[in-house]
Enzyme design. Sequence first.
Site, PDB file in Angstrom:
ATOM      1  N   ASP A 283      87.964 132.367  12.004  1.00 56.08           N
ATOM      2  CA  ASP A 283      88.362 131.876  10.680  1.00 56.08           C
ATOM      3  C   ASP A 283      87.939 130.422  10.485  1.00 56.08           C
ATOM      4  OD1 ASP A 283      89.506 134.286   9.984  1.00 56.08           O
ATOM      5  OD2 ASP A 283      91.461 133.747  10.812  1.00 56.08           O
TER       6      ASP A 283
ATOM      7  N   ASP B 161      89.172 129.071   4.787  1.00 55.15           N
ATOM      8  CA  ASP B 161      88.976 130.501   4.906  1.00 55.15           C
ATOM      9  C   ASP B 161      90.347 131.139   4.876  1.00 55.15           C
ATOM     10  OD1 ASP B 161      87.560 132.897   5.260  1.00 55.15           O
ATOM     11  OD2 ASP B 161      88.160 132.932   7.351  1.00 55.15           O
TER      12      ASP B 161
ATOM     13  N   GLU C  98      86.327 130.757  -0.760  1.00 56.97           N
ATOM     14  CA  GLU C  98      85.441 131.876  -1.030  1.00 56.97           C
ATOM     15  C   GLU C  98      85.793 132.554  -2.335  1.00 56.97           C
ATOM     16  OE1 GLU C  98      83.982 134.242   2.841  1.00 56.97           O
ATOM     17  OE2 GLU C  98      86.115 134.242   2.443  1.00 56.97           O
TER      18      GLU C  98
END
Length: 398
Positions: A365, A185, A269
């Site tokens: 996170d 992340d 992501e």
Amino acid sequence: MKIRKGMKFRLEPSNVQRERMSMFAGHNRAVWNKALEITKDRLDRKVPILWYHELNWNLTRLWKQSEEMAWLNDAPSQSLQQTLKHFDRAMRDCFDRNQPNKRMPRFKKKGRGDSFVFPQGFCVEGNRIKLPKLGWVRFRKSRELQGTMKSVTVSRNGKHWFVSILCEIEVPDPVHASLTAVGIDRGISIMAACSDERDYGNVRAFRKHQKRLAKAQRTLSRKVKFSNNWKKQKESIQTIHSKIANMRNDALHKASTEISKNHAMIFMEKLGVSRMSKSAKGTIDKPGKQVKAKSGLNRSILDTGWSMFAAMLEYKQAWNGGCVQYVPAAYTSQRCSACGYTAKTNRVSQSKFHCRHCGHAENADRNAARNILAAGHAVLACGVDAVATTVKQEPLAV
Ligand SMILES: [Zn+2]
């Protein structure tokens, strides 16, 4: 696998060659600036811009034939064309939504980034290189060249000239030493939080420099513009800027090298950086909410240089024989990685995650990184199914 590697050497040109190189750099700069001038004018008038082939037509049929730019004929035409190709690339990148950090190309100034490229017509013999319209130029051959030479870039840094030779080298396909996968992340407070419980890069380190920068900029605003003190202050601001950039690059390189070494598969992501880092101010009709908080956040995002990080991971994985896979970003920050319960209220603050359903508490996170890893595995599972049912799809490289 073929890889391309640039090898840079310092040139030892004669005075005549030095002069000619300055001239060539100037001509290439003029071609770039001319192309940019035309492009800007066309954009202002809202007419379609010219791409490489039209610009090249202009170069050979108009500019070189005109009285005021006839001197362009002195420069090697292949390097002028190469400059137009670079300009074309820069404009395409500028309009490319997938490259959010790309900006409109700028006018080139004398002495800043002086360079020109030869795509062909050069050869190397011992410690000399033969360049079109320059002849044999000596260079400091600090190491042997490998593979096939593809192109040559001549550039100036300070008072020295350098040659960078791009070589294509055939190397055996790498096999990644590890079999593990990791979810990353790209966080706000820490640069990268990993599902393997490692963190990389603390963003707060930049804050100190940011404060110094703000202070230096305030000092600048009090100085008389273009005075000696103003120039000095301007220089020190530039120093802080490059310090921040260096720090960030170091941190990004360290993190990407280590992650790439440890894991064959990296999940990240799919995130529209441009959308997130866009101004939070909104429009006059529709003013944005929480402008101040968001602009602080935007700065952090830019600080961490996400797209640079992704690019580094991608090429390092390619070198190490691993790969990077992007997964959809929906709900990764709101879903509990332990039980799957998804709710906005799970995210207590920017950095804390606390599941309302099962009580799982963790750094926000890190929780997101675990979700990304799970999403990655899900994507892979779908991919494998797809391979089984449709023959067209390429098998996944794991
Ligand atoms: Zn839970």
